[in-house]
Design a protein around this motif. Structure first.
Motif, PDB file in Angstrom:
ATOM      1  N   THR A   1       0.824  -1.368  -0.053  1.00  0.00           N
ATOM      2  CA  THR A   1      -0.088  -0.010  -0.109  1.00  0.00           C
ATOM      3  C   THR A   1       0.684   1.252  -0.022  1.00  0.00           C
ATOM      4  O   THR A   1       0.365   2.334  -0.665  1.00  0.00           O
ATOM      5  CB  THR A   1      -0.993  -0.007   1.114  1.00  0.00           C
ATOM      6  OG1 THR A   1      -1.711  -1.330   1.249  1.00  0.00           O
ATOM      7  CG2 THR A   1      -1.794   1.100   1.232  1.00  0.00           C
TER       8      THR A   1
ATOM      9  N   ALA B   1      -9.781   2.837   0.599  1.00  0.00           N
ATOM     10  CA  ALA B   1     -10.246   1.742   0.631  1.00  0.00           C
ATOM     11  C   ALA B   1     -11.655   1.681   0.389  1.00  0.00           C
ATOM     12  O   ALA B   1     -12.402   2.296   1.074  1.00  0.00           O
ATOM     13  CB  ALA B   1      -9.993   0.799   1.603  1.00  0.00           C
TER      14      ALA B   1
ATOM     15  N   LYS C   1     -13.692  -4.818  -1.370  1.00  0.00           N
ATOM     16  CA  LYS C   1     -13.179  -3.494  -1.169  1.00  0.00           C
ATOM     17  C   LYS C   1     -11.886  -3.527  -1.962  1.00  0.00           C
ATOM     18  O   LYS C   1     -10.850  -4.587  -2.184  1.00  0.00           O
ATOM     19  CB  LYS C   1     -12.819  -3.383   0.074  1.00  0.00           C
ATOM     20  CG  LYS C   1     -14.118  -3.357   1.014  1.00  0.00           C
ATOM     21  CD  LYS C   1     -13.749  -2.998   2.760  1.00  0.00           C
ATOM     22  CE  LYS C   1     -12.886  -3.817   3.248  1.00  0.00           C
ATOM     23  NZ  LYS C   1     -12.434  -3.335   4.641  1.00  0.00           N
ATOM     24  N   LEU C   2     -11.539  -2.271  -2.511  1.00  0.00           N
ATOM     25  CA  LEU C   2     -10.149  -2.039  -3.366  1.00  0.00           C
ATOM     26  C   LEU C   2      -9.507  -0.839  -2.952  1.00  0.00           C
ATOM     27  O   LEU C   2     -10.314   0.149  -2.483  1.00  0.00           O
ATOM     28  CB  LEU C   2     -10.388  -2.172  -4.790  1.00  0.00           C
ATOM     29  CG  LEU C   2     -10.867  -3.392  -5.419  1.00  0.00           C
ATOM     30  CD1 LEU C   2     -11.126  -3.242  -6.998  1.00  0.00           C
ATOM     31  CD2 LEU C   2      -9.875  -4.503  -5.282  1.00  0.00           C
ATOM     32  N   TRP C   3      -8.269  -0.877  -2.976  1.00  0.00           N
ATOM     33  CA  TRP C   3      -7.740   0.460  -2.833  1.00  0.00           C
ATOM     34  C   TRP C   3      -7.606   1.299  -3.961  1.00  0.00           C
ATOM     35  O   TRP C   3      -7.154   0.748  -5.291  1.00  0.00           O
ATOM     36  CB  TRP C   3      -6.008   0.193  -2.352  1.00  0.00           C
ATOM     37  CG  TRP C   3      -5.820  -0.195  -0.828  1.00  0.00           C
ATOM     38  CD1 TRP C   3      -5.724  -1.417  -0.675  1.00  0.00           C
ATOM     39  CD2 TRP C   3      -6.103   0.436   0.252  1.00  0.00           C
ATOM     40  NE1 TRP C   3      -5.367  -1.534   0.771  1.00  0.00           N
ATOM     41  CE2 TRP C   3      -5.582  -0.400   1.089  1.00  0.00           C
ATOM     42  CE3 TRP C   3      -6.079   1.897   0.547  1.00  0.00           C
ATOM     43  CZ2 TRP C   3      -5.785   0.216   2.640  1.00  0.00           C
ATOM     44  CZ3 TRP C   3      -6.252   2.299   1.781  1.00  0.00           C
ATOM     45  CH2 TRP C   3      -6.132   1.514   2.878  1.00  0.00           C
TER      46      TRP C   3
ATOM     47  N   CYS D   1     -11.115   0.450 -10.794  1.00  0.00           N
ATOM     48  CA  CYS D   1     -11.820  -0.905 -10.759  1.00  0.00           C
ATOM     49  C   CYS D   1     -12.568  -0.533 -12.189  1.00  0.00           C
ATOM     50  O   CYS D   1     -13.669   0.105 -11.956  1.00  0.00           O
ATOM     51  CB  CYS D   1     -12.627  -1.104  -9.915  1.00  0.00           C
ATOM     52  SG  CYS D   1     -13.521  -2.722 -10.008  1.00  0.00           S
TER      53      CYS D   1
ATOM     54  N   SER E   1      -5.985  -4.298 -10.721  1.00  0.00           N
ATOM     55  CA  SER E   1      -6.240  -4.097  -9.288  1.00  0.00           C
ATOM     56  C   SER E   1      -6.327  -5.508  -8.728  1.00  0.00           C
ATOM     57  O   SER E   1      -6.239  -5.748  -7.424  1.00  0.00           O
ATOM     58  CB  SER E   1      -7.366  -3.232  -9.233  1.00  0.00           C
ATOM     59  OG  SER E   1      -8.642  -4.092  -9.592  1.00  0.00           O
TER      60      SER E   1
ATOM     61  N   VAL F   1      -9.122  -7.102  -9.226  1.00  0.00           N
ATOM     62  CA  VAL F   1     -10.617  -7.490  -8.719  1.00  0.00           C
ATOM     63  C   VAL F   1     -11.192  -8.961  -9.038  1.00  0.00           C
ATOM     64  O   VAL F   1     -11.817  -9.528  -8.320  1.00  0.00           O
ATOM     65  CB  VAL F   1     -11.475  -6.470  -9.164  1.00  0.00           C
ATOM     66  CG1 VAL F   1     -11.656  -6.355 -10.676  1.00  0.00           C
ATOM     67  CG2 VAL F   1     -12.834  -6.398  -8.413  1.00  0.00           C
TER      68      VAL F   1
ATOM     69  N   ASN G   1      -4.497  -5.343  -2.400  1.00  0.00           N
ATOM     70  CA  ASN G   1      -6.060  -5.583  -2.310  1.00  0.00           C
ATOM     71  C   ASN G   1      -6.452  -7.007  -1.777  1.00  0.00           C
ATOM     72  O   ASN G   1      -7.595  -7.454  -1.466  1.00  0.00           O
ATOM     73  CB  ASN G   1      -6.589  -5.444  -3.848  1.00  0.00           C
ATOM     74  CG  ASN G   1      -6.662  -3.905  -4.026  1.00  0.00           C
ATOM     75  OD1 ASN G   1      -6.509  -3.145  -3.229  1.00  0.00           O
ATOM     76  ND2 ASN G   1      -6.387  -3.573  -5.402  1.00  0.00           N
TER      77      ASN G   1
ATOM     78  N   ASN H   1      -8.821  -7.706   1.415  1.00  0.00           N
ATOM     79  CA  ASN H   1     -10.151  -8.904   1.022  1.00  0.00           C
ATOM     80  C   ASN H   1      -9.637 -10.149   1.905  1.00  0.00           C
ATOM     81  O   ASN H   1     -10.641 -10.944   1.787  1.00  0.00           O
ATOM     82  CB  ASN H   1     -10.305  -8.952  -0.225  1.00  0.00           C
ATOM     83  CG  ASN H   1     -11.016  -7.685  -0.671  1.00  0.00           C
ATOM     84  OD1 ASN H   1     -12.220  -7.565  -0.554  1.00  0.00           O
ATOM     85  ND2 ASN H   1     -10.282  -7.050  -1.444  1.00  0.00           N
TER      86      ASN H   1
END
Length: 231
Positions: free
Chosen positions: A4, A22, A31-33, A62, A92, A94, A123, A127
């Motif tokens: 991060t 976040a 959730k994502l940064w 995202c 990311s 995701v 990420n 999660n």
């Protein structure tokens, strides 16, 4: 330096006031940064614009196609449950994270960009899932049950990759919102879904319509069996 912190430092080099936050993704449990939406609300000066164009921070958004894949896997976990999965051009992370959440046996996030892999690590930790990481798709063995692909066809030169995905996996699930004349004998469209890039970039409505395509290796083999033999 933590993933991060590495990402925040890289983002600050592009936009001095930019920060990662976040964020919960709509209609998911993920959730994502992501880059703070407030940082996208101001005008960029010429130097900032140059830096962004030279090294786009794709990993701090995202994109709509990735969000569609994440939602699809949450609603249809049988696609990945107990399987080995590779997320190509993970960004990311995701889709990779969604696959892990849905019960995949193994998930590898693959991206050429070292910062994208750092984003995947950050990420994944956010999660509480475990991922593997790869910087070279073609160095991976042909061992995956499913290749996930989201939003990599923004550059039409990448269309050539459609023939390569099945060299490392038995099936491909691909999401795209950019190519309107998509035609490939191995891929069939499963549906058209709505999603919006996060944070919202106010993209044209057409880019919020994401097509989901599916291909499997048996189709490739069947196609080859009907092609004339080459000398």
């Amino acid at each position: 330096m933590s993933p991060t912190a590495t990402l925040q430092a890289a983002l600050s080099e592009l936009l001095g006031d930019a920060r990662l936050v976040a964020e919960h993704l709509p209609a998911t449990e993920l959730k994502l940064w992501l880059i703070d939406a407030a940082n996208m609300a101001r005008a960029f000066n010429p130097e900032e614009t140059r830096r962004i164009l030279e090294e786009p921070p794709y990993w701090c958004f995202c994109w709509a196609s990735g969000l569609v894949l994440a939602r699809w896997l949450a609603e249809h976990p049988q696609w990945v449950r107990g399987k080995r999965v590779l997320d190509f051009g993970a960004g990311s992370g995701v889709a990779a994270i969604a696959a892990a959440k849905a019960g995949a046996l193994e998930v590898v996030a693959c991206d050429l960009d070292p910062l994208a892999l750092e984003a995947c690590r950050a990420n994944a930790a956010l999660n509480q899932v475990e991922l593997g990481y790869s910087a070279d798709f073609f160095q991976e063995a042909d061992r995956f049950d499913l290749i996930l692909v989201a939003d990599v066809l923004y550059d039409r030169a990448n269309l050539a990759l459609l023939d390569q995905f099945l060299s490392r996996g038995r099936q491909v699930l691909l999401a795209d919102s950019r190519v309107r004349d998509f035609q490939h004998p191995l891929y069939r469209r499963l549906g058209l879904l709505d999603a919006c890039t996060q944070p919202d970039l106010a993209e044209p409505a057409e880019f919020r319509q994401v097509s989901l395509y599916y291909a499997r290796r048996a189709q490739r083999q069947a196609l080859r069996s009907h092609l004339p033999l080459m000398a």
